[in-house]
Design a protein around this motif. Structure first.
Motif, PDB file in Angstrom:
ATOM      1  N   SER A  83      14.551  41.926  45.682  1.00  0.00           N
ATOM      2  CA  SER A  83      13.769  42.393  46.799  1.00  0.00           C
ATOM      3  C   SER A  83      13.850  43.519  47.060  1.00  0.00           C
ATOM      4  O   SER A  83      14.962  44.316  47.112  1.00  0.00           O
ATOM      5  CB  SER A  83      13.618  41.253  47.990  1.00  0.00           C
ATOM      6  N   GLU A  84      12.914  44.279  48.196  1.00  0.00           N
ATOM      7  CA  GLU A  84      12.939  45.497  48.827  1.00  0.00           C
ATOM      8  C   GLU A  84      14.346  45.560  49.670  1.00  0.00           C
ATOM      9  O   GLU A  84      15.038  46.489  49.715  1.00  0.00           O
ATOM     10  CB  GLU A  84      11.893  45.954  49.240  1.00  0.00           C
ATOM     11  N   LYS A  85      14.171  44.649  50.328  1.00  0.00           N
ATOM     12  CA  LYS A  85      15.487  44.445  51.302  1.00  0.00           C
ATOM     13  C   LYS A  85      16.784  44.448  50.478  1.00  0.00           C
ATOM     14  O   LYS A  85      17.782  45.220  51.241  1.00  0.00           O
ATOM     15  CB  LYS A  85      15.319  43.304  52.126  1.00  0.00           C
ATOM     16  N   PHE A  86      16.899  44.069  49.547  1.00  0.00           N
ATOM     17  CA  PHE A  86      18.086  43.855  48.570  1.00  0.00           C
ATOM     18  C   PHE A  86      18.545  45.400  48.127  1.00  0.00           C
ATOM     19  O   PHE A  86      19.459  45.937  48.364  1.00  0.00           O
ATOM     20  CB  PHE A  86      18.121  43.025  47.512  1.00  0.00           C
ATOM     21  N   VAL A  87      17.308  45.877  47.700  1.00  0.00           N
ATOM     22  CA  VAL A  87      17.553  47.401  47.352  1.00  0.00           C
ATOM     23  C   VAL A  87      17.907  48.465  48.213  1.00  0.00           C
ATOM     24  O   VAL A  87      18.993  49.401  48.239  1.00  0.00           O
ATOM     25  CB  VAL A  87      16.207  47.790  46.504  1.00  0.00           C
ATOM     26  N   GLN A  88      17.262  47.984  49.387  1.00  0.00           N
ATOM     27  CA  GLN A  88      17.388  48.920  50.659  1.00  0.00           C
ATOM     28  C   GLN A  88      19.231  48.932  51.290  1.00  0.00           C
ATOM     29  O   GLN A  88      19.831  49.947  51.264  1.00  0.00           O
ATOM     30  CB  GLN A  88      16.734  48.597  51.828  1.00  0.00           C
ATOM     31  N   LYS A  89      19.701  47.702  50.979  1.00  0.00           N
ATOM     32  CA  LYS A  89      21.235  47.541  51.417  1.00  0.00           C
ATOM     33  C   LYS A  89      21.777  48.215  50.508  1.00  0.00           C
ATOM     34  O   LYS A  89      22.859  49.051  50.952  1.00  0.00           O
ATOM     35  CB  LYS A  89      21.390  45.827  51.173  1.00  0.00           C
ATOM     36  N   PHE A  90      21.720  48.294  49.103  1.00  0.00           N
ATOM     37  CA  PHE A  90      22.686  49.054  48.378  1.00  0.00           C
ATOM     38  C   PHE A  90      22.205  50.651  48.337  1.00  0.00           C
ATOM     39  O   PHE A  90      23.254  51.195  48.112  1.00  0.00           O
ATOM     40  CB  PHE A  90      22.311  48.449  46.967  1.00  0.00           C
ATOM     41  N   VAL A  91      20.981  51.076  48.578  1.00  0.00           N
ATOM     42  CA  VAL A  91      20.868  52.619  48.726  1.00  0.00           C
ATOM     43  C   VAL A  91      21.413  53.010  49.886  1.00  0.00           C
ATOM     44  O   VAL A  91      22.064  53.991  50.013  1.00  0.00           O
ATOM     45  CB  VAL A  91      19.109  52.465  48.700  1.00  0.00           C
ATOM     46  N   LEU A  92      21.325  52.376  50.853  1.00  0.00           N
ATOM     47  CA  LEU A  92      22.181  52.735  52.202  1.00  0.00           C
ATOM     48  C   LEU A  92      23.809  52.698  52.052  1.00  0.00           C
ATOM     49  O   LEU A  92      24.410  53.514  52.489  1.00  0.00           O
ATOM     50  CB  LEU A  92      21.941  51.968  53.601  1.00  0.00           C
ATOM     51  N   LYS A  93      24.142  51.706  51.087  1.00  0.00           N
ATOM     52  CA  LYS A  93      25.506  51.724  50.738  1.00  0.00           C
ATOM     53  C   LYS A  93      26.041  53.023  49.997  1.00  0.00           C
ATOM     54  O   LYS A  93      27.108  53.498  50.201  1.00  0.00           O
ATOM     55  CB  LYS A  93      26.185  50.477  50.238  1.00  0.00           C
ATOM     56  N   PHE A  94      25.158  53.586  49.303  1.00  0.00           N
ATOM     57  CA  PHE A  94      25.417  54.661  48.496  1.00  0.00           C
ATOM     58  C   PHE A  94      25.914  55.892  49.246  1.00  0.00           C
ATOM     59  O   PHE A  94      26.978  56.509  48.797  1.00  0.00           O
ATOM     60  CB  PHE A  94      24.075  55.039  47.872  1.00  0.00           C
ATOM     61  N   VAL A  95      25.521  56.207  50.464  1.00  0.00           N
ATOM     62  CA  VAL A  95      25.887  57.189  51.129  1.00  0.00           C
ATOM     63  C   VAL A  95      27.569  57.051  51.686  1.00  0.00           C
ATOM     64  O   VAL A  95      27.919  58.252  51.795  1.00  0.00           O
ATOM     65  CB  VAL A  95      25.203  57.161  52.640  1.00  0.00           C
ATOM     66  N   SER A  96      27.984  56.032  51.631  1.00  0.00           N
ATOM     67  CA  SER A  96      29.483  55.953  52.000  1.00  0.00           C
ATOM     68  C   SER A  96      30.311  55.427  50.835  1.00  0.00           C
ATOM     69  O   SER A  96      31.419  55.687  51.071  1.00  0.00           O
ATOM     70  CB  SER A  96      29.632  54.862  53.105  1.00  0.00           C
ATOM     71  N   ASP A  97      29.935  55.494  49.556  1.00  0.00           N
ATOM     72  CA  ASP A  97      30.612  55.627  48.364  1.00  0.00           C
ATOM     73  C   ASP A  97      31.402  56.885  48.268  1.00  0.00           C
ATOM     74  O   ASP A  97      31.087  58.052  48.506  1.00  0.00           O
ATOM     75  CB  ASP A  97      29.673  55.392  47.219  1.00  0.00           C
ATOM     76  N   GLY A  98      32.675  56.583  47.998  1.00  0.00           N
ATOM     77  CA  GLY A  98      33.615  57.866  47.775  1.00  0.00           C
ATOM     78  C   GLY A  98      33.822  58.467  46.548  1.00  0.00           C
ATOM     79  O   GLY A  98      34.657  59.427  46.275  1.00  0.00           O
ATOM     80  N   SER A  99      33.142  58.002  45.549  1.00  0.00           N
ATOM     81  CA  SER A  99      33.213  58.459  44.153  1.00  0.00           C
ATOM     82  C   SER A  99      32.586  59.931  43.949  1.00  0.00           C
ATOM     83  O   SER A  99      33.429  60.530  43.191  1.00  0.00           O
ATOM     84  CB  SER A  99      32.158  57.713  43.181  1.00  0.00           C
ATOM     85  N   TYR A 100      31.782  60.374  44.858  1.00  0.00           N
ATOM     86  CA  TYR A 100      31.617  61.824  44.689  1.00  0.00           C
ATOM     87  C   TYR A 100      32.429  62.688  44.843  1.00  0.00           C
ATOM     88  O   TYR A 100      32.940  63.616  44.626  1.00  0.00           O
ATOM     89  CB  TYR A 100      30.333  62.050  45.448  1.00  0.00           C
ATOM     90  N   ASP A 101      33.080  62.300  46.442  1.00  0.00           N
ATOM     91  CA  ASP A 101      34.161  63.046  46.895  1.00  0.00           C
ATOM     92  C   ASP A 101      35.336  63.184  45.864  1.00  0.00           C
ATOM     93  O   ASP A 101      36.045  64.204  45.636  1.00  0.00           O
ATOM     94  CB  ASP A 101      34.632  62.674  48.307  1.00  0.00           C
ATOM     95  N   LEU A 102      35.729  61.935  45.442  1.00  0.00           N
ATOM     96  CA  LEU A 102      36.665  61.956  44.396  1.00  0.00           C
ATOM     97  C   LEU A 102      36.489  62.780  43.105  1.00  0.00           C
ATOM     98  O   LEU A 102      37.484  63.510  42.529  1.00  0.00           O
ATOM     99  CB  LEU A 102      36.922  60.462  44.026  1.00  0.00           C
ATOM    100  N   LEU A 103      35.274  62.765  42.787  1.00  0.00           N
ATOM    101  CA  LEU A 103      34.789  63.672  41.432  1.00  0.00           C
ATOM    102  C   LEU A 103      35.198  65.275  41.991  1.00  0.00           C
ATOM    103  O   LEU A 103      35.933  65.780  41.123  1.00  0.00           O
ATOM    104  CB  LEU A 103      33.376  63.566  41.420  1.00  0.00           C
ATOM    105  N   LEU A 104      34.786  65.639  42.993  1.00  0.00           N
ATOM    106  CA  LEU A 104      35.187  66.899  43.471  1.00  0.00           C
ATOM    107  C   LEU A 104      36.378  67.247  43.716  1.00  0.00           C
ATOM    108  O   LEU A 104      36.912  68.274  42.947  1.00  0.00           O
ATOM    109  CB  LEU A 104      34.206  67.351  44.722  1.00  0.00           C
ATOM    110  N   ARG A 105      37.100  66.567  44.285  1.00  0.00           N
ATOM    111  CA  ARG A 105      38.678  66.696  44.481  1.00  0.00           C
ATOM    112  C   ARG A 105      39.337  66.572  43.178  1.00  0.00           C
ATOM    113  O   ARG A 105      40.219  67.384  42.760  1.00  0.00           O
ATOM    114  CB  ARG A 105      39.261  65.594  45.443  1.00  0.00           C
ATOM    115  N   SER A 106      39.052  65.751  42.352  1.00  0.00           N
ATOM    116  CA  SER A 106      39.612  65.621  41.098  1.00  0.00           C
ATOM    117  C   SER A 106      39.553  66.989  40.082  1.00  0.00           C
ATOM    118  O   SER A 106      40.127  67.433  39.337  1.00  0.00           O
ATOM    119  CB  SER A 106      39.232  64.421  40.091  1.00  0.00           C
ATOM    120  N   MET A 107      38.273  67.276  40.038  1.00  0.00           N
ATOM    121  CA  MET A 107      37.909  68.531  39.549  1.00  0.00           C
ATOM    122  C   MET A 107      38.705  69.979  39.842  1.00  0.00           C
ATOM    123  O   MET A 107      39.209  70.582  38.954  1.00  0.00           O
ATOM    124  CB  MET A 107      36.565  68.880  39.443  1.00  0.00           C
ATOM    125  N   GLU A 108      38.725  69.941  41.014  1.00  0.00           N
ATOM    126  CA  GLU A 108      39.572  70.859  41.813  1.00  0.00           C
ATOM    127  C   GLU A 108      41.055  70.927  41.306  1.00  0.00           C
ATOM    128  O   GLU A 108      41.821  71.827  41.244  1.00  0.00           O
ATOM    129  CB  GLU A 108      39.631  71.037  43.218  1.00  0.00           C
TER     130      GLU A 108
END
Length: 120
Positions: free
Chosen positions: A23-48
């Motif tokens: 459902s769209e509500k289910f998609v929305q839930k995980f789209v909003l969780k994406f904002v707080s996922d730490g993988s991007y920060d980990l990627l940048l830190r690891s590359m540095e």
């Protein structure tokens, strides 16, 4: 902004994600969780830090999340970066990191605009 408009702004496949998730509500839930996922920060830190094994893991995680949510544009760039880091840091990896940064920012901006317009 609707969730469909959010997907258009971030370069995603709204119809594709709705064909796989319940459902769209289910998609929305995980789209909003994406904002707080730490993988991007980990990627940048690891590359540095030159920790390419950890950078690979972070890029691979971003790729997987984006594939599941049909964030097509960020999926493509993170997939290419993941492959460029699979066996260490290939020569094209730094340029691909810049592409992931741009795609990630576009994705984040679209989600935040959606959150603001929806009062979430």
């Amino acid at each position: 902004m609707t969730l469909k408009e959010c997907y258009a702004a971030l370069g995603g496949d709204y119809d594709g994600v709705l064909s796989r998730l319940p459902s769209e509500k289910f998609v929305q839930k995980f789209v909003l969780k994406f904002v707080s996922d730490g993988s991007y920060d980990l990627l940048l830190r690891s590359m540095e830090e030159g920790n390419y094994a950890e950078a690979f893991r972070a890029a691979h995680t971003i790729k997987g999340v984006c594939q599941n949510l049909d964030f097509t544009q960020l999926y493509r760039s993170s997939s290419e970066l993941s492959e460029a880091l699979r066996n260490g840091c290939s020569p094209e990896a730094p340029a691909l990191v810049e592409r992931v940064k741009a795609d990630y920012q576009q994705t984040l901006e679209a989600i935040r605009a959606y959150q603001a317009s929806a009062g979430l």
